[in-house]
Design a protein around this motif. Structure first.
Motif, PDB file in Angstrom:
ATOM      1  N   THR A 189       0.839  -1.196   0.000  1.00 58.28           N
ATOM      2  CA  THR A 189       0.000   0.000   0.000  1.00 58.28           C
ATOM      3  C   THR A 189       0.876   1.248   0.000  1.00 58.28           C
ATOM      4  OG1 THR A 189      -1.700  -1.158   1.289  1.00 58.28           O
ATOM      5  CG2 THR A 189      -1.851   1.240   1.187  1.00 58.28           C
ATOM      6  N   GLY A 190       0.538   2.197  -0.858  1.00 55.41           N
ATOM      7  CA  GLY A 190       1.297   3.437  -0.902  1.00 55.41           C
ATOM      8  C   GLY A 190       0.453   4.589  -1.403  1.00 55.41           C
ATOM      9  N   LYS A 191       0.930   5.785  -1.158  1.00 53.93           N
ATOM     10  CA  LYS A 191       0.265   6.984  -1.670  1.00 53.93           C
ATOM     11  C   LYS A 191       0.797   7.277  -3.067  1.00 53.93           C
ATOM     12  CE  LYS A 191      -0.668  10.520   0.970  1.00 53.93           C
ATOM     13  NZ  LYS A 191      -0.558  11.742   1.815  1.00 53.93           N
ATOM     14  N   VAL A 192      -0.102   7.712  -3.952  1.00 53.56           N
ATOM     15  CA  VAL A 192       0.295   8.042  -5.315  1.00 53.56           C
ATOM     16  C   VAL A 192       0.995   9.404  -5.315  1.00 53.56           C
ATOM     17  CG1 VAL A 192      -0.474   8.427  -7.687  1.00 53.56           C
ATOM     18  CG2 VAL A 192      -1.631   6.724  -6.246  1.00 53.56           C
ATOM     19  N   GLN A 210       4.277   5.334  -3.054  1.00 56.49           N
ATOM     20  CA  GLN A 210       5.308   5.578  -2.042  1.00 56.49           C
ATOM     21  C   GLN A 210       4.751   5.246  -0.659  1.00 56.49           C
ATOM     22  OE1 GLN A 210       7.052   9.700  -0.880  1.00 56.49           O
ATOM     23  NE2 GLN A 210       8.407   8.881  -2.457  1.00 56.49           N
ATOM     24  N   SER A 211       5.451   4.387   0.061  1.00 51.25           N
ATOM     25  CA  SER A 211       5.026   3.992   1.405  1.00 51.25           C
ATOM     26  C   SER A 211       5.844   4.738   2.447  1.00 51.25           C
ATOM     27  CB  SER A 211       5.210   2.476   1.592  1.00 51.25           C
ATOM     28  OG  SER A 211       4.969   2.106   2.938  1.00 51.25           O
ATOM     29  N   GLU A 212       5.183   5.094   3.550  1.00 52.85           N
ATOM     30  CA  GLU A 212       5.890   5.746   4.649  1.00 52.85           C
ATOM     31  C   GLU A 212       6.655   4.729   5.496  1.00 52.85           C
ATOM     32  OE1 GLU A 212       3.043   7.942   6.872  1.00 52.85           O
ATOM     33  OE2 GLU A 212       2.665   9.408   5.282  1.00 52.85           O
ATOM     34  N   PHE A 213       6.379   3.437   5.276  1.00 57.83           N
ATOM     35  CA  PHE A 213       7.009   2.377   6.064  1.00 57.83           C
ATOM     36  C   PHE A 213       8.195   1.824   5.282  1.00 57.83           C
ATOM     37  CE2 PHE A 213       7.181  -2.070   7.689  1.00 57.83           C
ATOM     38  CZ  PHE A 213       7.395  -1.763   9.033  1.00 57.83           C
ATOM     39  N   SER A 214       9.388   2.167   5.708  1.00 60.84           N
ATOM     40  CA  SER A 214      10.590   1.841   4.927  1.00 60.84           C
ATOM     41  C   SER A 214      10.996   0.385   5.013  1.00 60.84           C
ATOM     42  CB  SER A 214      11.759   2.721   5.392  1.00 60.84           C
ATOM     43  OG  SER A 214      12.048   2.511   6.771  1.00 60.84           O
ATOM     44  N   ALA A 228      -5.446  -3.766  -8.218  1.00 61.75           N
ATOM     45  CA  ALA A 228      -5.278  -2.499  -7.514  1.00 61.75           C
ATOM     46  C   ALA A 228      -6.599  -2.096  -6.871  1.00 61.75           C
ATOM     47  CB  ALA A 228      -4.809  -1.409  -8.474  1.00 61.75           C
ATOM     48  N   TYR A 229      -6.523  -1.661  -5.641  1.00 61.40           N
ATOM     49  CA  TYR A 229      -7.707  -1.259  -4.884  1.00 61.40           C
ATOM     50  C   TYR A 229      -7.628   0.251  -4.655  1.00 61.40           C
ATOM     51  CZ  TYR A 229      -8.250  -6.239  -4.049  1.00 61.40           C
ATOM     52  OH  TYR A 229      -8.403  -7.598  -4.215  1.00 61.40           O
ATOM     53  N   VAL A 230      -8.564   0.980  -5.257  1.00 55.61           N
ATOM     54  CA  VAL A 230      -8.597   2.439  -5.171  1.00 55.61           C
ATOM     55  C   VAL A 230      -9.983   2.861  -4.713  1.00 55.61           C
ATOM     56  CG1 VAL A 230      -8.195   4.608  -6.386  1.00 55.61           C
ATOM     57  CG2 VAL A 230      -7.033   2.518  -7.161  1.00 55.61           C
ATOM     58  N   GLU A 231     -10.064   3.403  -3.504  1.00 56.98           N
ATOM     59  CA  GLU A 231     -11.339   3.901  -2.969  1.00 56.98           C
ATOM     60  C   GLU A 231     -12.455   2.854  -3.121  1.00 56.98           C
ATOM     61  OE1 GLU A 231     -11.825   7.658  -5.022  1.00 56.98           O
ATOM     62  OE2 GLU A 231     -10.935   8.721  -3.317  1.00 56.98           O
ATOM     63  N   ASP A 268      -2.166  11.578  -4.675  1.00 55.10           N
ATOM     64  CA  ASP A 268      -2.381  11.720  -3.225  1.00 55.10           C
ATOM     65  C   ASP A 268      -3.370  10.711  -2.655  1.00 55.10           C
ATOM     66  OD1 ASP A 268      -0.577  13.861  -2.976  1.00 55.10           O
ATOM     67  OD2 ASP A 268      -2.117  15.299  -3.545  1.00 55.10           O
ATOM     68  N   LYS A 269      -3.889   9.820  -3.479  1.00 55.64           N
ATOM     69  CA  LYS A 269      -4.773   8.770  -2.962  1.00 55.64           C
ATOM     70  C   LYS A 269      -3.945   7.557  -2.562  1.00 55.64           C
ATOM     71  CE  LYS A 269      -8.745  10.097  -5.832  1.00 55.64           C
ATOM     72  NZ  LYS A 269      -9.494  10.745  -4.742  1.00 55.64           N
ATOM     73  N   ASN A 270      -4.451   6.814  -1.594  1.00 54.52           N
ATOM     74  CA  ASN A 270      -3.809   5.571  -1.200  1.00 54.52           C
ATOM     75  C   ASN A 270      -4.293   4.443  -2.092  1.00 54.52           C
ATOM     76  OD1 ASN A 270      -2.169   6.424   1.006  1.00 54.52           O
ATOM     77  ND2 ASN A 270      -4.005   6.592   2.274  1.00 54.52           N
ATOM     78  N   VAL A 271      -3.362   3.662  -2.595  1.00 51.02           N
ATOM     79  CA  VAL A 271      -3.669   2.536  -3.473  1.00 51.02           C
ATOM     80  C   VAL A 271      -3.015   1.284  -2.900  1.00 51.02           C
ATOM     81  CG1 VAL A 271      -3.346   1.538  -5.771  1.00 51.02           C
ATOM     82  CG2 VAL A 271      -3.863   3.973  -5.532  1.00 51.02           C
ATOM     83  N   ARG A 272      -3.781   0.222  -2.853  1.00 50.33           N
ATOM     84  CA  ARG A 272      -3.236  -1.074  -2.428  1.00 50.33           C
ATOM     85  C   ARG A 272      -3.184  -1.984  -3.635  1.00 50.33           C
ATOM     86  NH1 ARG A 272      -5.385  -4.103   2.837  1.00 50.33           N
ATOM     87  NH2 ARG A 272      -3.952  -2.574   3.719  1.00 50.33           N
TER      88      ARG A 272
END
Length: 315
Positions: A189-192, A210-214, A228-231, A268-272
């Motif tokens: 999961t990451g932000k676009v 981009q994920s905040e979890f390194s 891909a899961y978007v909203e 800026d949306k989160n996509v898994r």
């Protein structure tokens, strides 16, 4: 599922407890959770996982080459979907790492949690330097009034499942084996975020995640087919993990997703994304036209695979 961050706030009815990092909440972990559920149905009470965050290796700064299958939030999501009642997430600390196995049992399991039953995996170690054993746990359980069960190793196709083996399979790009051992499709999961926008110039726009979890473990570099899961909507996808050698040398590793038959802006949306199968290794092409031709073939293959795909299970 209720989540507690300290023993002081913890509360559970007749706690039926298991212990561990449960990274990935894979099929072996699920076997333990299933046993907790059976005991709960038989004896009453609530199922409890005692886990720790951050990971001890992160706490002690031993992070070279270190990765995890799940972030803390992802792990909580998976645990809840698998029916766990309560999760106690203790902050890992120097003091905790130095507890003797006897003190660990007395202070945390007996006095802190008030365990009625403890279920541990076949290879579980606890206390200072992992000195605690199943035999010691049973002995202390008799003294403090709780029962102890040990779960045998869980195997898939005669191979014992473990988080380490799953991480190794990810490093090899063997995503199908990964999904077998997890019993669900591996996901990221990451932000676009804004990328170089090369994809849209050749007719295949991509979302740069981009994920905040390194420490999130990524599959081996290459091109994968997935979803891909978007909203709350699901799209077929081709996922590229790599350094884009056709575009420029020495670019940082990126996760780029082409959503098939999709053209909306999702910055800026989160996509898994879930990974189903590896299509090919990362390649260097001599031109953008060659890259475009390769991606076109990737999309055709992806559509064929997804047309006949039977999903292992949702996360």
């Amino acid at each position: 599922m209720r989540i507690y961050g300290s023993i002081e706030e913890f509360s559970a009815k007749n706690p039926i407890v298991t212990i561990g990092m449960f990274d990935g909440v894979h099929s072996g972990h699920r076997a333990i959770l299933s046993q907790l559920e059976k005991i709960k149905q038989r004896e009453g009470g609530e199922s409890v996982l005692l886990t720790f965050w951050p990971h001890p290796r992160v706490y002690f700064g031993k992070t070279e080459g270190f990765n995890l299958l799940t972030t803390l939030d992802e792990k909580m999501e998976l645990l809840e979907k698998n029916g766990l009642d309560v999760c106690l997430v203790l902050p890992f600390s120097q003091e905790l790492s130095e507890l003797s196995p006897e003190d660990y049992i007395y202070k945390i399991l007996y006095k802190g949690i008030g365990a009625k039953t403890v279920v541990i995996g076949y290879d579980h170690k606890y206390g200072r330097a992992g000195e605690g054993t199943f035999e010691l746990m049973k002995q202390c359980g008799k003294q403090y009034g709780f029962s102890v069960e040990q779960i045998s190793a869980y195997s898939v196709d005669s191979e014992t499942v473990s988080s380490t083996k799953i991480r190794n399979c990810l490093s090899e790009g063997n995503i199908e084996r990964v999904n077998q051992m997890l019993s669900y499709e591996y996901f990221f999961t990451g932000k676009v975020v804004a990328g170089r926008k090369i994809g849209r110039t050749i007719g295949f726009p991509t979302a740069n995640l981009q994920s905040e979890f390194s420490y999130k473990k990524l599959p081996e570099k290459g091109v994968y087919v997935g979803m891909a899961y978007v909203e709350n909507k699901i799209y077929k996808a081709v996922i590229n993990i790599g350094n884009n050698p056709t575009i420029c040398e020495n670019l940082p590793l990126s996760v780029e997703v082409h959503l098939i038959d999709f053209s909306e802006e999702i910055y800026d949306k989160n996509v898994r994304v879930t990974f189903l199968k590896k299509l090919r290794d990362e390649q260097h092409f001599e031109s953008l036209d060659e890259l475009k031709s390769a991606i076109k073939k990737d999309v055709v293959k992806a559509k064929m695979i997804l047309k006949n795909h039977i999903f292992v299970g949702q996360f």
